[in-house]
Design an enzyme around this catalytic site. Structure first.
Site, PDB file in Angstrom:
ATOM      1  N   ASP A 249       3.886  22.033 -35.646  1.00  0.00           N
ATOM      2  CA  ASP A 249       4.347  22.713 -36.683  1.00  0.00           C
ATOM      3  C   ASP A 249       4.673  21.713 -37.727  1.00  0.00           C
ATOM      4  O   ASP A 249       4.879  22.289 -38.874  1.00  0.00           O
ATOM      5  CB  ASP A 249       6.046  23.189 -36.120  1.00  0.00           C
ATOM      6  CG  ASP A 249       6.840  22.081 -35.917  1.00  0.00           C
ATOM      7  OD1 ASP A 249       6.133  21.154 -35.472  1.00  0.00           O
ATOM      8  OD2 ASP A 249       8.301  22.483 -36.043  1.00  0.00           O
TER       9      ASP A 249
ATOM     10  N   CYS B  76       3.353   1.630   2.591  1.00  0.00           N
ATOM     11  CA  CYS B  76       4.648   0.782   2.325  1.00  0.00           C
ATOM     12  C   CYS B  76       5.667   1.658   1.790  1.00  0.00           C
ATOM     13  O   CYS B  76       7.104   1.911   2.148  1.00  0.00           O
ATOM     14  CB  CYS B  76       4.339  -0.390   2.037  1.00  0.00           C
ATOM     15  SG  CYS B  76       3.572  -1.556   2.712  1.00  0.00           S
TER      16      CYS B  76
ATOM     17  N   CYS C 122       0.744  -1.306   0.012  1.00  0.00           N
ATOM     18  CA  CYS C 122      -0.059   0.090  -0.053  1.00  0.00           C
ATOM     19  C   CYS C 122       1.031   1.321   0.031  1.00  0.00           C
ATOM     20  O   CYS C 122       2.175   1.197   0.092  1.00  0.00           O
ATOM     21  CB  CYS C 122      -0.849  -0.057   1.058  1.00  0.00           C
ATOM     22  SG  CYS C 122      -0.044   0.378   2.698  1.00  0.00           S
TER      23      CYS C 122
END
Length: 551
Positions: free
Chosen positions: A432, A23, A20
């Site tokens: 461009d 951690c 998670c």
């Protein structure tokens, strides 16, 4: 601890045990506090840790181990070997997650159906025996499917940094233990407290593993962007030696060696042409569909494709330091990037788990005080379980990984997390060179054929002659003529290719010339004047030295 380097070196590690955002925070903060570590960044989505430090790999792995997680340094110099190792590891992980999901969900669903039919309470000896047997099945299922969750949750709590796994472990274990107490001692409990929750314990673990399986599949799909880039790199190169050319793995070729690149081959390494010339397709780097003419002294790059002729080149960079390799690493690092919104999520998640545990205890105590034992357990466990998925810690890293991967598949390389987040604010995009945003290869827009020229014969002559050219415009002409029914003649002789201008040859005993207006003028062939073609490339065709058509 002795260091083996005096300069900062970037090292990457595969992390195990991280479950998670808590951690992530724990590992990053724990490593960053070391004086020999300049920075540490853990990508939760890919479980990869990047550390800039003077420490060697073993020392960093030991520091991660002391925090309660596993770390294996990624030392492969070959991008192919690394990708193959990751695929093998991912395949094993996917099978494990699938097994854990099924071994938890199937018994859990079976117990739920049994409870719906015969009740979820233990109020007599028959129910005690029945649910006692179910408790053993639930325990076995939980041990297999939740072993990694329990161990990681315990390690996190033991190191003073409880994680999402801690919430899952607490919720499922408390539910199972309470249910087991009910089975053993139901006679001393009031009727409203005789409910069991074995099916909930296993189902929760099953859904957590299912979520991780879906997350794993998302990571693998995103990894296809890296695989597509890897497929552009050649595995071997023709190493020039005194006794002839030798096919050699690119990892074994050092700077300064000479290699030969043949027509149609992918350039294996970065280098500089020392003899010969090539028409190089560099669209991988520039997006430009037109091939670039390269001669002695010009630089060439790995992953680009050589066109019509052979050349030799001097290697200027090893395989793991080529332009293509750096592009692949940039994509990987961008996937590991942490945008500002992710940093905010880390700060919130640092307080999230302890607050959830505290709230769960307070809710359970409150309901216990109201003398409803069963509801106290249900309420407390519910708080833990509801918080377990924690989209707060998962959404940001997964979004970054998927976003960067999808962009790479479309040829867009994102440098870091800040750029990805700021891209959401873009409302106008000015380009461009619109050609770089099309199909990436030229195609015939229209054809103007001179009066008296047979169309099918023209398409056959053009297709037959252009089949001997590697130019990108030649491919466009061949495809168009083939789509119009032009045949392919085997009678093509006296082929002459003028680099950057065009080519000529004899097809079915007719002199055919194809090329630019300048090429035609150099051969004394007159072409009619035309107005502006809106920037389109124009290729002229002459048959027996007379203008026939333009593409």
């Amino acid at each position: 601890m002795n260091t083996t380097h005096t300069t900062q070196i970037l090292r990457r590690f595969a992390i195990t045990g991280a479950s998670c955002a808590g951690c992530v925070r724990k590992i990053e903060n724990g490593l960053a506090s070391h004086p020999a570590i300049e920075s540490a960044s853990l990508n939760f989505a890919s479980r990869t840790l990047s550390v800039m430090s003077t420490l060697n790999g073993e020392e960093i792995a030991a520091l991660v181990g002391a925090l309660g997680y596993g770390a294996n340094e990624v030392t492969n110099t070959s991008l192919y070997d690394l990708a193959e190792e990751q695929r093998r590891t991912a395949a094993v992980e996917r099978i494990q997650l699938l097994k854990r999901t099924l071994i938890a969900l199937i018994p859990g669903l079976t117990m739920m159906l049994y409870g719906m039919a015969f009740g979820m309470q233990v109020s007599n000896a028959a129910q005690q025996l029945s649910w006692g047997q179910w408790s053993v099945l639930a325990a076995v299922s939980m041990i297999y499917s939740g072993r990694s969750i329990f161990s990681t949750g315990w390690r996190s709590a033991a190191h003073g940094s409880p994680s999402m796994d801690t919430l899952v472990a607490l919720g499922t274990l408390v539910a199972w233990l309470y249910s087991f107490v009910v089975v053993l001692n139901y006679t001393n409990l009031p009727s409203h407290a005789q409910h069991v929750y074995f099916e909930a314990s296993t189902m929760i673990l099953g859904f957590v593993n299912l979520g991780r399986l879906l997350e794993h599949n998302a990571r693998q799909k995103t990894g296809e962007a890296i695989a597509a880039l890897l497929n552009r790199q050649a595995k071997t190169a023709w190493l020039i030696q005194e006794d002839g050319d030798l096919a050699c793995p690119i990892e074994a070729i050092n700077i300064g060696k000479r290699i030969r690149v043949k027509p149609g081959e992918t350039i294996p390494l970065d280098g500089e042409i020392d003899s010969g010339h090539g028409l190089i397709d560099e669209s991988m780097l520039s997006g430009e569909p037109q091939a670039v003419e390269k001669t002695a002294g010009d630089k060439v790059f790995a992953g680009c494709i050589n066109g019509e002729s052979t050349f030799t080149m001097m290697v200027t960079a090893r395989s793991d330091d080529s332009t293509l390799a750096n592009i692949i690493r940039s994509v990987q690092q961008a996937q590991s990037a942490k945008p500002p919104i992710g940093q905010l999520a880390d700060k919130i998640s640092a307080k999230f788990v302890p607050i959830v545990i505290l709230l769960a205890v307070m809710v359970a105590v409150l309901w216990w005080w109201l003398d409803t034992t069963s509801l106290a357990l249900v309420a407390g466990v519910s708080v833990l379980i509801i918080a377990c998925p924690c989209a707060l810690g998962l959404a940001t890293p997964m979004s970054v990984m998927v976003g960067v991967g999808r962009a790479a598949q479309s040829g867009i390389l994102i440098r870091n997390g800040d750029a990805l987040q700021n891209a959401a604010l873009i409302d106008t995009l000015v380009i461009d060179k619109t050609g770089t945003l099309t199909m990436g290869a030229p195609s015939v827009s229209r054809v103007e054929i001179s009066n008296g020229v047979d169309q099918q014969a023209l398409y056959t002559l053009v297709r037959s002659l252009e089949s001997h050219s590697e130019h990108t415009l030649a491919t466009a002409l061949m495809n168009y003529c083939q789509s119009k029914g032009g045949a392919s003649s085997n009678s093509v002789t006296r082929i002459n290719i003028e680099r950057g201008l065009g080519l000529s040859g004899v097809v079915d005993q007719q002199q055919v010339t194809i090329g630019s207006e300048r090429f035609m003028a150099s051969l004394g062939i007159t072409v009619p004047a035309h107005t502006n073609d809106d920037g389109l490339s124009v290729v002229y065709v002459a048959i027996d030295e007379l203008y026939a058509a333009r593409f």
